[in-house]
Design a protein around this motif. Structure first.
Motif, mmCIF file in Angstrom:
data_model
loop_
_atom_site.group_PDB
_atom_site.id
_atom_site.type_symbol
_atom_site.label_atom_id
_atom_site.label_comp_id
_atom_site.label_asym_id
_atom_site.label_seq_id
_atom_site.Cartn_x
_atom_site.Cartn_y
_atom_site.Cartn_z
ATOM 1 N N PRO A 174 0.812 -1.225 0.000
ATOM 2 C CA PRO A 174 0.000 0.000 0.000
ATOM 3 C C PRO A 174 0.845 1.275 0.000
ATOM 4 C CG PRO A 174 -0.780 -1.507 1.687
ATOM 5 C CD PRO A 174 0.486 -2.069 1.140
ATOM 6 N N LEU A 175 1.977 1.247 0.669
ATOM 7 C CA LEU A 175 2.861 2.419 0.662
ATOM 8 C C LEU A 175 3.416 2.668 -0.735
ATOM 9 C CD1 LEU A 175 4.829 1.858 3.983
ATOM 10 C CD2 LEU A 175 3.010 3.505 3.536
ATOM 11 N N HIS A 176 3.775 1.617 -1.431
ATOM 12 C CA HIS A 176 4.275 1.737 -2.798
ATOM 13 C C HIS A 176 3.195 2.318 -3.707
ATOM 14 C CE1 HIS A 176 5.174 0.179 -6.865
ATOM 15 N NE2 HIS A 176 6.398 0.529 -6.532
ATOM 16 N N ASP A 177 1.971 1.831 -3.581
ATOM 17 C CA ASP A 177 0.872 2.353 -4.385
ATOM 18 C C ASP A 177 0.597 3.820 -4.068
ATOM 19 O OD1 ASP A 177 0.612 -0.101 -5.549
ATOM 20 O OD2 ASP A 177 -1.141 -0.705 -4.374
ATOM 21 N N LYS A 234 -1.070 5.519 -7.492
ATOM 22 C CA LYS A 234 -1.987 4.593 -8.168
ATOM 23 C C LYS A 234 -3.437 4.902 -7.822
ATOM 24 C CE LYS A 234 -2.957 -0.301 -8.775
ATOM 25 N NZ LYS A 234 -2.553 -1.658 -8.428
ATOM 26 N N TRP A 235 -3.713 5.209 -6.566
ATOM 27 C CA TRP A 235 -5.090 5.463 -6.162
ATOM 28 C C TRP A 235 -5.633 6.723 -6.809
ATOM 29 C CZ3 TRP A 235 -3.476 4.333 -0.528
ATOM 30 C CH2 TRP A 235 -3.444 2.957 -0.330
ATOM 31 N N SER A 236 -4.828 7.767 -6.857
ATOM 32 C CA SER A 236 -5.302 9.005 -7.472
ATOM 33 C C SER A 236 -5.491 8.826 -8.968
ATOM 34 C CB SER A 236 -4.347 10.156 -7.191
ATOM 35 O OG SER A 236 -3.079 9.888 -7.750
ATOM 36 N N TYR A 261 -11.785 6.930 -13.122
ATOM 37 C CA TYR A 261 -13.192 6.734 -12.809
ATOM 38 C C TYR A 261 -13.985 8.006 -13.083
ATOM 39 C CZ TYR A 261 -17.445 6.026 -10.152
ATOM 40 O OH TYR A 261 -18.746 5.945 -9.785
ATOM 41 N N ARG A 262 -13.445 9.149 -12.689
ATOM 42 C CA ARG A 262 -14.119 10.429 -12.903
ATOM 43 C C ARG A 262 -14.294 10.698 -14.403
ATOM 44 N NH1 ARG A 262 -10.976 13.785 -10.015
ATOM 45 N NH2 ARG A 262 -12.216 13.381 -8.169
ATOM 46 N N PHE A 263 -13.255 10.393 -15.190
ATOM 47 C CA PHE A 263 -13.351 10.594 -16.628
ATOM 48 C C PHE A 263 -14.439 9.707 -17.226
ATOM 49 C CE2 PHE A 263 -12.275 9.032 -20.868
ATOM 50 C CZ PHE A 263 -12.314 10.219 -21.575
ATOM 51 N N ALA A 264 -14.464 8.428 -16.852
ATOM 52 C CA ALA A 264 -15.466 7.513 -17.388
ATOM 53 C C ALA A 264 -16.879 7.940 -16.994
ATOM 54 C CB ALA A 264 -15.195 6.090 -16.903
ATOM 55 N N SER A 269 -19.404 7.379 -4.061
ATOM 56 C CA SER A 269 -18.983 8.275 -2.977
ATOM 57 C C SER A 269 -17.497 8.125 -2.689
ATOM 58 C CB SER A 269 -19.795 8.002 -1.713
ATOM 59 O OG SER A 269 -19.527 6.707 -1.234
ATOM 60 N N TYR A 270 -16.934 6.922 -2.855
ATOM 61 C CA TYR A 270 -15.509 6.745 -2.593
ATOM 62 C C TYR A 270 -14.676 7.515 -3.612
ATOM 63 C CZ TYR A 270 -10.928 4.677 -2.176
ATOM 64 O OH TYR A 270 -9.576 4.506 -2.031
ATOM 65 N N PHE A 271 -15.010 7.388 -4.896
ATOM 66 C CA PHE A 271 -14.208 8.024 -5.916
ATOM 67 C C PHE A 271 -14.540 9.503 -6.087
ATOM 68 C CE2 PHE A 271 -13.572 3.620 -7.276
ATOM 69 C CZ PHE A 271 -12.186 3.636 -7.361
ATOM 70 N N ALA A 272 -15.609 9.980 -5.497
ATOM 71 C CA ALA A 272 -15.967 11.392 -5.579
ATOM 72 C C ALA A 272 -15.120 12.228 -4.624
ATOM 73 C CB ALA A 272 -17.444 11.597 -5.275
#
Length: 68
Positions: free
Chosen positions: A22-25, A30-32, A38-41, A63-66
C-alpha cells in the motif's frame, strides 16, 4: 537450521511485503490515477446520455471516488 526460526523469518518477510505494497501504491499515485480514470469515465457516460444502458449505480463506489 531450526524450523521455528525459518518459519518466523518467512512470516516476517511476508508481513513486510504486505505492509510495503500500500505504501508503494500511495507513493506512485496509483489510487489518485484510478480515481481520475473513474471520474473521466463517469463524465464520459453522462455526456453521452447512456445512463439507462449502464449498469446500476453503486453509491458506495460513487462516494468513494468522488472524494478529493
Amino acid at each position: 537450521m531450526d524450523y521455528e526460526i525459518i518459519l518466523k523469518v518467512t512470516g516476517l518477510a511476508v508481513s513486510i511485503g504486505v505492509a510495503i505494497k500500500p505504501l508503494h501504491d500511495l507513493i506512485n499515485g496509483k489510487w489518485s490515477r484510478l480515481r481520475e480514470e473513474y471520474r473521466f469515465a463517469k463524465e464520459f457516460f453522462s455526456d453521452m446520455g447512456c445512463r439507462s444502458k449502464q449498469a446500476p449505480r453503486r453509491p458506495a463506489i460513487d462516494s468513494y471516488f468522488a472524494r478529493e
